[in-house]
Design a protein around this motif. Structure first.
Motif, PDB file in Angstrom:
ATOM      1  N   ALA A  21       0.823  -1.208   0.000  1.00 38.31           N
ATOM      2  CA  ALA A  21       0.000   0.000   0.000  1.00 38.31           C
ATOM      3  C   ALA A  21       0.860   1.262   0.000  1.00 38.31           C
ATOM      4  N   VAL A  22       1.986   1.222   0.708  1.00 41.65           N
ATOM      5  CA  VAL A  22       2.846   2.394   0.836  1.00 41.65           C
ATOM      6  C   VAL A  22       3.935   2.417  -0.242  1.00 41.65           C
ATOM      7  N   GLY A  23       4.404   1.267  -0.649  1.00 45.01           N
ATOM      8  CA  GLY A  23       5.499   1.169  -1.613  1.00 45.01           C
ATOM      9  C   GLY A  23       5.298   1.919  -2.912  1.00 45.01           C
ATOM     10  N   PRO A  24       4.132   1.846  -3.523  1.00 42.91           N
ATOM     11  CA  PRO A  24       3.932   2.551  -4.797  1.00 42.91           C
ATOM     12  C   PRO A  24       4.131   4.066  -4.709  1.00 42.91           C
ATOM     13  N   LEU A  25       4.005   4.619  -3.532  1.00 42.44           N
ATOM     14  CA  LEU A  25       4.199   6.057  -3.369  1.00 42.44           C
ATOM     15  C   LEU A  25       5.633   6.478  -3.695  1.00 42.44           C
ATOM     16  N   ARG A  26       6.565   5.549  -3.564  1.00 40.46           N
ATOM     17  CA  ARG A  26       7.971   5.849  -3.817  1.00 40.46           C
ATOM     18  C   ARG A  26       8.368   5.637  -5.278  1.00 40.46           C
ATOM     19  N   LEU A  27       7.481   5.083  -6.069  1.00 39.97           N
ATOM     20  CA  LEU A  27       7.796   4.810  -7.472  1.00 39.97           C
ATOM     21  C   LEU A  27       7.569   6.045  -8.339  1.00 39.97           C
ATOM     22  N   PRO A  28       8.369   6.199  -9.384  1.00 36.14           N
ATOM     23  CA  PRO A  28       8.056   7.230 -10.379  1.00 36.14           C
ATOM     24  C   PRO A  28       6.681   6.936 -10.992  1.00 36.14           C
ATOM     25  N   SER A  29       6.020   7.933 -11.491  1.00 35.34           N
ATOM     26  CA  SER A  29       4.644   7.754 -11.970  1.00 35.34           C
ATOM     27  C   SER A  29       4.515   6.693 -13.059  1.00 35.34           C
TER      28      SER A  29
END
Length: 95
Positions: A21-29
């Motif tokens: 849930a939190v990990g995707p926030l750190r990915l480039p769009s």
């Protein structure tokens, strides 16, 4: 991240759910879109349908082909894997 979703679907433990849930926030769009479009659906379905892999004696499978082990465990490759382009510095997957 897909592995954490797979782990959550297999074990039901909250650590996999929180990481996914939190990990995707750190990915480039662009990688976030790829994760949600390709990897998340695969991990949800595959993790739910595969045999539990946490208690497997992996040491006893070294002499078997990876395709044979995948088939036995009910884990399949991401169908879109060949059509998804991966940036050289992609953080969404490991090659």
């Amino acid at each position: 991240l897909a592995i954490k979703v797979f782990e959550w679907r297999q074990t039901g433990l909250p650590v996999g759910l929180i990481a996914s849930a939190v990990g995707p926030l750190r990915l480039p769009s662009s990688e976030r879109r790829r994760f949600f479009a390709h990897y998340l659906p695969w991990a949800m379905q595959c993790g739910s349908q595969a045999k539990p892999i946490i208690s497997v004696y992996w040491e006893e499978m070294w002499d078997r082909s990876i395709d044979e082990v995948r088939k036995e465990m009910g884990v399949w490759l991401l169908p879109e894997r060949n059509s998804v382009t991966h940036a050289e510095n992609s953080t969404a997957i490991l090659r």
